[in-house]
Scaffold this motif. Structure first.
Motif, PDB file in Angstrom:
ATOM      1  N   ASP A 698       1.750 -12.206 -10.281  1.00 24.85           N
ATOM      2  CA  ASP A 698       2.123 -13.295 -10.628  1.00 24.85           C
ATOM      3  C   ASP A 698       1.156 -14.076 -11.033  1.00 24.85           C
ATOM      4  O   ASP A 698       1.111 -15.280 -12.141  1.00 24.85           O
ATOM      5  CB  ASP A 698       2.955 -14.327  -9.563  1.00 24.85           C
ATOM      6  N   GLY A 713       1.819 -14.959 -14.662  1.00 23.83           N
ATOM      7  CA  GLY A 713       3.437 -14.724 -15.185  1.00 23.83           C
ATOM      8  C   GLY A 713       3.892 -13.329 -15.423  1.00 23.83           C
ATOM      9  O   GLY A 713       4.685 -13.033 -16.347  1.00 23.83           O
ATOM     10  N   GLY A 714       2.914 -12.776 -13.963  1.00 17.30           N
ATOM     11  CA  GLY A 714       3.067 -11.775 -14.811  1.00 17.30           C
ATOM     12  C   GLY A 714       4.305 -10.134 -13.738  1.00 17.30           C
ATOM     13  O   GLY A 714       4.187 -10.639 -12.417  1.00 17.30           O
ATOM     14  N   ASN A 715       4.481  -9.378 -14.054  1.00 20.49           N
ATOM     15  CA  ASN A 715       5.416  -9.147 -12.736  1.00 20.49           C
ATOM     16  C   ASN A 715       5.558  -7.116 -13.366  1.00 20.49           C
ATOM     17  O   ASN A 715       5.697  -6.968 -14.936  1.00 20.49           O
ATOM     18  CB  ASN A 715       6.388  -8.876 -12.775  1.00 20.49           C
ATOM     19  N   ARG A 721       6.067  -7.211 -17.494  1.00 21.62           N
ATOM     20  CA  ARG A 721       5.887  -8.273 -18.452  1.00 21.62           C
ATOM     21  C   ARG A 721       4.086  -8.496 -17.746  1.00 21.62           C
ATOM     22  O   ARG A 721       3.865  -8.857 -16.260  1.00 21.62           O
ATOM     23  CB  ARG A 721       6.207  -9.677 -18.005  1.00 21.62           C
ATOM     24  N   HIS A 722       3.204  -8.613 -18.969  1.00 23.53           N
ATOM     25  CA  HIS A 722       1.180  -8.490 -18.696  1.00 23.53           C
ATOM     26  C   HIS A 722       1.628 -10.175 -18.751  1.00 23.53           C
ATOM     27  O   HIS A 722       2.334 -10.976 -18.802  1.00 23.53           O
ATOM     28  CB  HIS A 722       0.458  -7.956 -19.821  1.00 23.53           C
ATOM     29  N   ALA A 723       0.822 -10.810 -17.484  1.00 23.78           N
ATOM     30  CA  ALA A 723       0.388 -12.181 -17.574  1.00 23.78           C
ATOM     31  C   ALA A 723      -0.513 -12.911 -18.664  1.00 23.78           C
ATOM     32  O   ALA A 723      -0.753 -12.181 -19.360  1.00 23.78           O
ATOM     33  CB  ALA A 723      -0.120 -12.300 -16.562  1.00 23.78           C
ATOM     34  N   THR A 724      -0.285 -14.059 -18.662  1.00 23.20           N
ATOM     35  CA  THR A 724       0.140 -15.262 -19.379  1.00 23.20           C
ATOM     36  C   THR A 724      -1.405 -14.996 -19.065  1.00 23.20           C
ATOM     37  O   THR A 724      -1.818 -15.633 -18.828  1.00 23.20           O
ATOM     38  CB  THR A 724       0.531 -15.660 -20.250  1.00 23.20           C
ATOM     39  N   THR A 756       8.496 -15.921 -11.494  1.00 26.45           N
ATOM     40  CA  THR A 756       7.335 -16.434 -12.541  1.00 26.45           C
ATOM     41  C   THR A 756       7.341 -16.391 -14.391  1.00 26.45           C
ATOM     42  O   THR A 756       6.803 -17.499 -15.135  1.00 26.45           O
ATOM     43  CB  THR A 756       5.738 -16.547 -12.276  1.00 26.45           C
ATOM     44  N   ALA A 757       7.621 -14.553 -14.037  1.00 22.73           N
ATOM     45  CA  ALA A 757       8.065 -14.176 -15.882  1.00 22.73           C
ATOM     46  C   ALA A 757       8.549 -15.367 -16.253  1.00 22.73           C
ATOM     47  O   ALA A 757       8.256 -15.587 -17.460  1.00 22.73           O
ATOM     48  CB  ALA A 757       7.482 -12.462 -15.502  1.00 22.73           C
ATOM     49  N   GLU A 761       8.116 -17.954 -19.216  1.00 24.08           N
ATOM     50  CA  GLU A 761       8.977 -18.191 -20.879  1.00 24.08           C
ATOM     51  C   GLU A 761       9.853 -19.708 -21.082  1.00 24.08           C
ATOM     52  O   GLU A 761      10.075 -18.975 -21.976  1.00 24.08           O
ATOM     53  CB  GLU A 761       9.729 -16.573 -20.443  1.00 24.08           C
TER      54      GLU A 761
END
Length: 850
Positions: A698, A713-715, A721-724, A756-757, A761
């Motif tokens: 996250d 925002g990863g999980n 999903r990779h974080a930004t 958070t992902a 989004e």
């Protein structure tokens, strides 16, 4: 299984357009009439070349791969990586590869794309000269710069990018990310000469220079200077001036890779490219060409959107359709070095009698221009620099009559709704996938879609570059309302408020019990949905122990027992081990406790130890011994901070550049016990090698030479999903402040059970909005967010210790109400690999041989 009746389609090239062709063909080939063999010279599956620069921000190259593995597991699709088609025999319909193989085809699709061109200047092949086209190109560039830095650590490195277009500015951004002072050299009088006019070019140049990149326009490169060993040391220009340079990147455009077609005797255009008709077929009906290698309507298109359209046309024709290339939308929206640039339609006002309306704010670094028909009613095109927020609304309106004053699209936003929601059905909203406003509305009214996610899956709108997503959401919402479809925003039948609205209501009213809250804001007696939400909100607001007052009955199963329920009815216990750092004495104590209670032990993915098989009545005794040994609850059971994973960092690792363990421990102790809509995980890596896998968290922190990069925002889980990237090179205090604000803002505004992902989004404005909230205080709540986190840190208490000190709470931890010390007789165990396991676990077991 394949059938002899199947036709064999060979695709030469494995880029983005080739991928789209295969995807389109297989999606519609219901009878499995075709099998497809894709032959690509790169050693990897098709990837997102548009996002190549993200490679320099620490992103894994595999993240760029298009789609999932499903398409390559299709029995009717074969991908041959690292193989090049070197010849086409049109008579026998057979291609030859560089491996000496022959592959027969019924239909051949040329999708070989283009190559990066180097201008004919002396020294262009010296060591230190690069192009910017493939993952291998950028990997080689990065490796070269890292080697240079090791050899010249006593001075800054200098880079020159030849070409001030899209690729050039992307390359300059890449060099900046690598810590190289860069200069962009452009032959034309302005940057991005094909996309922006003089006014936009001036603002763009100012913005780029403010970021530390030097810009030379109206400058012709005459020679790359090299020293005796053949290594780049400078650049000389046509006016006799020169610049020092350690590395040179040529970004002067691309050329179609049409040599295969030429050798096969196919016609090519004046400026290259295989000549095809509107159906994307060459003069040989058994051969098509799509993407950057195709010359269609007399020109070669270097954008991905026209390539995608050609891929769809070629697939449709093979399937018996009559699709034709409808022309291309050359609209472009980019973020270059953090600067928004967009151009669309007739951006330079070439139509006879056209009018221009422009807005410029040199102080804010904004330039906007609209091109209108001679009666000032129809939008023909436009240019946006510095603020492209109106692009999504404007681009689909090209060729349409504007329904409001053009200046409404140019001046800074007012309190009114954004213009453009009333698009006609034939307006193209997603140019990447050629999806119209009507198709999006139809997805709601005809296909039954009830959310943006469903509309995306149904129409493919917004699934490529994503720039149209804000408009897709507005159109979807509007269509739902027009269709009379009520989209429930409330949590459940008892609360019409969303979680975010209820959070705000509870915060403002100061209510502290469920009965008070449902009486004031809801109805009925509550359910398994709203009760844990209220419990979580109260916990996030720091209103006391989660088992205090009436809150114990609101909690989910695991929170209810402060441990994780297992399939045999026992619980697992996870003590906190901040940053994964534990002393030998601590390990011995955990081992002793596990042995005393005969608990199955296993190291978790979060770098701590899970103790399985604890009966309810044993939990307090286990907690007591762990607390006395210096441990506390690890909150493995809660929607709260779980772990902060770390590598050993600069303390031990030869490659570490920061103390990742120290930072991980600090962060875990700061955010322990922080209740949120879903679980939170962090990772801290001591260098770009990313051993802590921080971008899957996250909040992911990766050390740099100058501080820390922060990703959000990863999980992992079902939808990884990779974080930004949120910010770069933060110092310790800046990093902590940014995570503080990110977490509290998320906790206050996220939906129920939204990680958070997913939150990021769906957050309007996405990462840019979050960045503005965290760093620019755009909502004016930064101080409030800071104070909320400080209250959490100051009020933190270990939940296990509080229970051990409270006889009332302790009373709930019994197997039988009337026999507190009697264990559940139904529990059965057996020994496997030296530890006990419940006999309820079924299935095959792996034999472990010693």
């Amino acid at each position: 299984m394949t059938s002899q009746s199947q036709q064999h389609v060979v695709v030469a090239g494995a880029g983005m357009v080739a991928f789209r062709f295969v995807e389109a063909l297989r999606a519609r080939d219901d009878g499995d009439r075709f099998r497809v063999t894709v032959i690509g010279d790169e050693p990897r599956p098709p990837y997102d070349r548009v996002a190549l620069t993200t490679y320099f921000t620490g992103r894994d190259p595999e993240d760029l791969h298009l789609g999932g593995d499903e398409i390559w597991r299709d029995p009717h699709v074969t991908l041959r990586k690292g193989t090049t088609v070197v010849a086409v025999d049109r008579d026998t319909q057979r291609v030859s590869t560089d491996r000496g193989e022959g592959v027969d085809y019924d239909h051949l699709v040329l999708a070989t794309g283009s190559y990066a061109a180097r201008p004919p200047v002396e020294g262009r092949d010296l060591r230190g000269c690069f192009v910017y086209r493939t993952i291998d190109d950028v990997a080689e560039l990065r490796g070269y710069v890292e080697t240079l830095r090791s050899a010249h650590s006593d001075r800054p490195l200098h880079g020159v990018v030849v070409g001030g277009g899209l690729l050039g500015l992307e390359a300059a951004g890449a060099l900046q990310a690598l810590g190289v002072k860069s200069t962009v050299v452009e032959f034309a009088p302005r940057l991005m000469p094909l996309q922006v006019d003089d006014g936009g070019g001036a603002v763009l140049r100012s913005l780029i220079e403010d970021l530390g990149v030097s810009v030379l326009t109206d400058t012709a490169t005459s020679q790359v200077l090299g020293e005796r060993r053949g290594v780049v040391e400078g650049m000389r220009f046509a006016d006799g001036s020169s610049l020092p340079a350690d590395v040179v990147v040529f970004a002067t455009g691309v050329r179609p890779r049409d040599e295969l077609a030429c050798s096969a005797g196919l016609s090519v255009g004046e400026r290259g490219g295989v000549v095809v008709d509107a159906s994307c077929v060459t003069e040989d009906p058994a051969i098509s060409a799509i993407g950057e290698v195709a010359c269609i309507e007399g020109r070669v298109w270097g954008l991905v959107a026209p390539g995608y359209t050609m891929a769809e046309v070629a697939a449709d024709r093979l399937l018996g359709g009559d699709a034709s290339f409808p022309g291309a939308d050359s609209s472009t929206k980019l973020k270059l070095l953090g600067v928004d640039v967009a151009s669309f339609g007739d951006a330079f006002g070439s139509a006879p009698g056209c009018l221009e309306v422009s807005y410029a704010d040199a102080v804010a670094g904004v330039y906007k221009k609209l091109v209108l028909s001679d009666d000032a009613r129809t939008l023909l095109g436009g240019i946006l620099v510095g603020d492209a927020s109106s692009y999504a609304a404007l681009r689909p309106m090209v060729g349409q009559q504007l329904r409001t004053d053009p200046s409404a699209y140019l001046v800074p936003a007012t309190d009114g709704p954004p213009p453009g929601d009333d698009l006609p059905d034939d307006a193209t909203v997603c140019s990447c996938n050629n999806v119209s406003a009507g198709a999006i509305r139809g997805a709601v009214t005809d296909q039954g879609c009830c959310s943006v996610a469903e509309v995306k899956a149904c129409t493919r709108a917004g699934t490529s570059c994503g720039s149209c997503l804000p408009l897709v959401k507005r159109l979807t919402d509007g269509a739902l309302e027009d269709a009379g479809i009520s989209v429930a925003k409330g949590m459940c039948e008892h609360f019409e408020l969303t979680r975010a609205e209820l959070f705000h209501a509870v915060q403002v009213t100061g209510l502290r019990t469920f009965s008070e809250i449902i009486e004031r804001h809801g109805r009925g007696r509550g359910c398994d949905i709203c009760k844990p939400v209220v419990a979580s909100i109260l916990a996030s607001l720091g209103t006391g122990h989660i088992l205090g007052d009436d809150r114990g009955t609101l909690q989910d199963t695991n929170d209810h027992m402060l441990a994780n329920l297992q399939k045999d009815g026992t619980y697992s216990v996870v003590p906190r081990i901040p940053g994964g750092e534990v002393t030998p004495d601590g390990l011995i104590e955990i081992g002793r406790i596990a042995k005393e209670f005969d608990l199955y032990t296993k190291i978790t993915g979060g770098q701590r130890i899970d103790l399985f098989g604890a009966r309810v009545e044993q939990l307090p005794a286990i907690w007591r011994q762990l607390v006395d040994a210096g441990f506390e609850s690890g909150h493995a059971y809660g929607k709260s901070l779980r772990t902060v994973k770390s590598c050993v960092g600069s303390s031990w690792c030869r490659y570490g550049v920061q103390d990742s363990v120290g930072m991980a421990v600090l962060l875990e102790l700061r955010y322990r016990g922080l209740r949120s809509p879903h679980k939170l995980k962090l990772g801290v890596s001591g260098c770009a090698r990313e051993c802590a896998e921080a971008r899957g968290k996250d909040a992911g922190v990766i050390a740099t030479d100058n501080g820390w990069n922060l990703y959000v925002g990863g999980n992992g889980g079902f939808t990884p999903r990779h974080a930004t990237l949120l910010a770069e090179d933060l110092d310790d205090d800046g990093l902590i402040r940014a995570i503080d604000r990110f977490f509290i803002y998320y906790i206050r505004t996220a939906d129920r059970l939204q990680r958070t992902a997913a939150w990021l989004e769906e957050l309007p404005g996405g990462i840019e909005h979050l960045r503005e909230v965290v760093f620019d205080d755009s909502l004016g709540i930064a101080a409030e967010l800071d104070a909320a986190m400080e209250r959490h840190v100051a009020s933190y208490r270990d939940e296990w210790s509080d229970v051990l000190d409270d006889p009332v709470k302790l009373a709930r931890f019994t197997s039988f109400v009337n026999a507190a010390e009697v264990p559940d007789p139904d529990l059965r165990y057996e020994t496997t690999r030296g530890q006990r396991r419940p006999v309820l676990i079924s299935g095959d077991r792996l034999e472990v041989r010693s």
